[in-house]
Design a protein around this motif. Structure first.
Motif, PDB file in Angstrom:
ATOM      1  N   GLY A  21       0.665  -1.183   0.039  1.00 51.69           N
ATOM      2  CA  GLY A  21      -0.020   0.038  -0.065  1.00 51.69           C
ATOM      3  C   GLY A  21       1.010   1.273   0.040  1.00 51.69           C
ATOM      4  O   GLY A  21       0.513   2.303  -0.520  1.00 51.69           O
ATOM      5  N   TYR A  25       0.984   3.998  -3.098  1.00 54.49           N
ATOM      6  CA  TYR A  25       0.783   5.528  -2.719  1.00 54.49           C
ATOM      7  C   TYR A  25       2.063   6.349  -3.187  1.00 54.49           C
ATOM      8  O   TYR A  25       1.760   7.240  -3.718  1.00 54.49           O
ATOM      9  CB  TYR A  25       0.690   5.698  -1.175  1.00 54.49           C
ATOM     10  CG  TYR A  25       0.661   7.092  -0.521  1.00 54.49           C
ATOM     11  CD1 TYR A  25      -0.583   7.683  -0.703  1.00 54.49           C
ATOM     12  CD2 TYR A  25       1.578   7.634  -0.158  1.00 54.49           C
ATOM     13  CE1 TYR A  25      -1.045   9.034  -0.248  1.00 54.49           C
ATOM     14  CE2 TYR A  25       1.661   9.088   0.182  1.00 54.49           C
ATOM     15  CZ  TYR A  25       0.341   9.509   0.115  1.00 54.49           C
ATOM     16  OH  TYR A  25       0.096  10.863   0.645  1.00 54.49           O
ATOM     17  N   GLU A  26       3.099   5.971  -2.961  1.00 53.59           N
ATOM     18  CA  GLU A  26       4.132   6.760  -3.459  1.00 53.59           C
ATOM     19  C   GLU A  26       4.301   6.744  -5.087  1.00 53.59           C
ATOM     20  O   GLU A  26       4.733   7.815  -5.636  1.00 53.59           O
ATOM     21  CB  GLU A  26       5.487   6.118  -3.131  1.00 53.59           C
ATOM     22  CG  GLU A  26       5.736   6.361  -1.580  1.00 53.59           C
ATOM     23  CD  GLU A  26       6.049   7.568  -0.969  1.00 53.59           C
ATOM     24  OE1 GLU A  26       6.238   8.214  -1.799  1.00 53.59           O
ATOM     25  OE2 GLU A  26       5.873   8.121   0.123  1.00 53.59           O
ATOM     26  N   GLY A  29       1.590   9.107  -6.205  1.00 52.97           N
ATOM     27  CA  GLY A  29       2.055  10.436  -5.645  1.00 52.97           C
ATOM     28  C   GLY A  29       2.991  10.834  -6.642  1.00 52.97           C
ATOM     29  O   GLY A  29       3.133  12.050  -7.225  1.00 52.97           O
ATOM     30  N   ASN A 129       6.445  13.351  -1.095  1.00 56.44           N
ATOM     31  CA  ASN A 129       6.670  12.080  -1.725  1.00 56.44           C
ATOM     32  C   ASN A 129       8.157  11.633  -1.666  1.00 56.44           C
ATOM     33  O   ASN A 129       9.101  12.482  -1.297  1.00 56.44           O
ATOM     34  CB  ASN A 129       6.447  12.369  -3.184  1.00 56.44           C
ATOM     35  CG  ASN A 129       6.107  11.043  -4.236  1.00 56.44           C
ATOM     36  OD1 ASN A 129       7.221  10.949  -4.687  1.00 56.44           O
ATOM     37  ND2 ASN A 129       4.904  10.413  -4.007  1.00 56.44           N
TER      38      ASN A 129
END
Length: 133
Positions: A21, A25-26, A29, A129
């Motif tokens: 996850g 997400y990174e 981003g 990020n």
């Protein structure tokens, strides 16, 4: 017994799910930050070409990352080199007010060869990020 087995498997897989996850997400981003930088550069180029009739774009460059080199934040940076017969004051007067030339994140500079370069730096949508580290 089956219930305990499922709970045990879930507990063992939980760290991998959390790590996956975070990685997703990174990556999302990064994609959003790069899209925002491209959008910012396109808008700057459009504003220049709409407001300056005799503009000749020489070079367009955009970059997403940590501009200052300190901290862990991400910026969107756009640089456009162009030539025109207008003066620096006239260029600043015709561009929209959103380009605040009083700060160092938006700079219009006349180069030695007579052309101009405009530099615009704004915070990225995902400022924390991985690209900022």
């Amino acid at each position: 017994m089956k219930l305990f087995k499922r709970i045990g498997i879930t507990i063992m897989l939980l760290p991998f799910i959390v790590i996956a996850g975070i990685i997703i997400y990174e990556i999302v981003g990064m994609c959003v930050n790069h899209a925002a930088t491209d959008r910012q550069t396109e808008k700057l180029q459009t504003d220049l070409t709409e407001k300056i009739s005799d503009i000749e774009i020489i070079n367009v460059n955009s970059e997403t990352g940590n501009a200052s080199g300190t901290g862990n934040h991400v910026e969107s940076m756009s640089t456009i080199m162009f030539s025109t017969g207008m003066t620096e004051g006239e260029i600043k007067a015709v561009l929209p007010e959103e380009y605040n030339f009083d700060r160092e994140s938006c700079v219009l500079r006349r180069e030695e060869d007579g052309s101009y370069s405009i530099y615009l730096e704004t915070p990225a949508p995902f400022p924390d990020n991985i690209e900022g580290h």
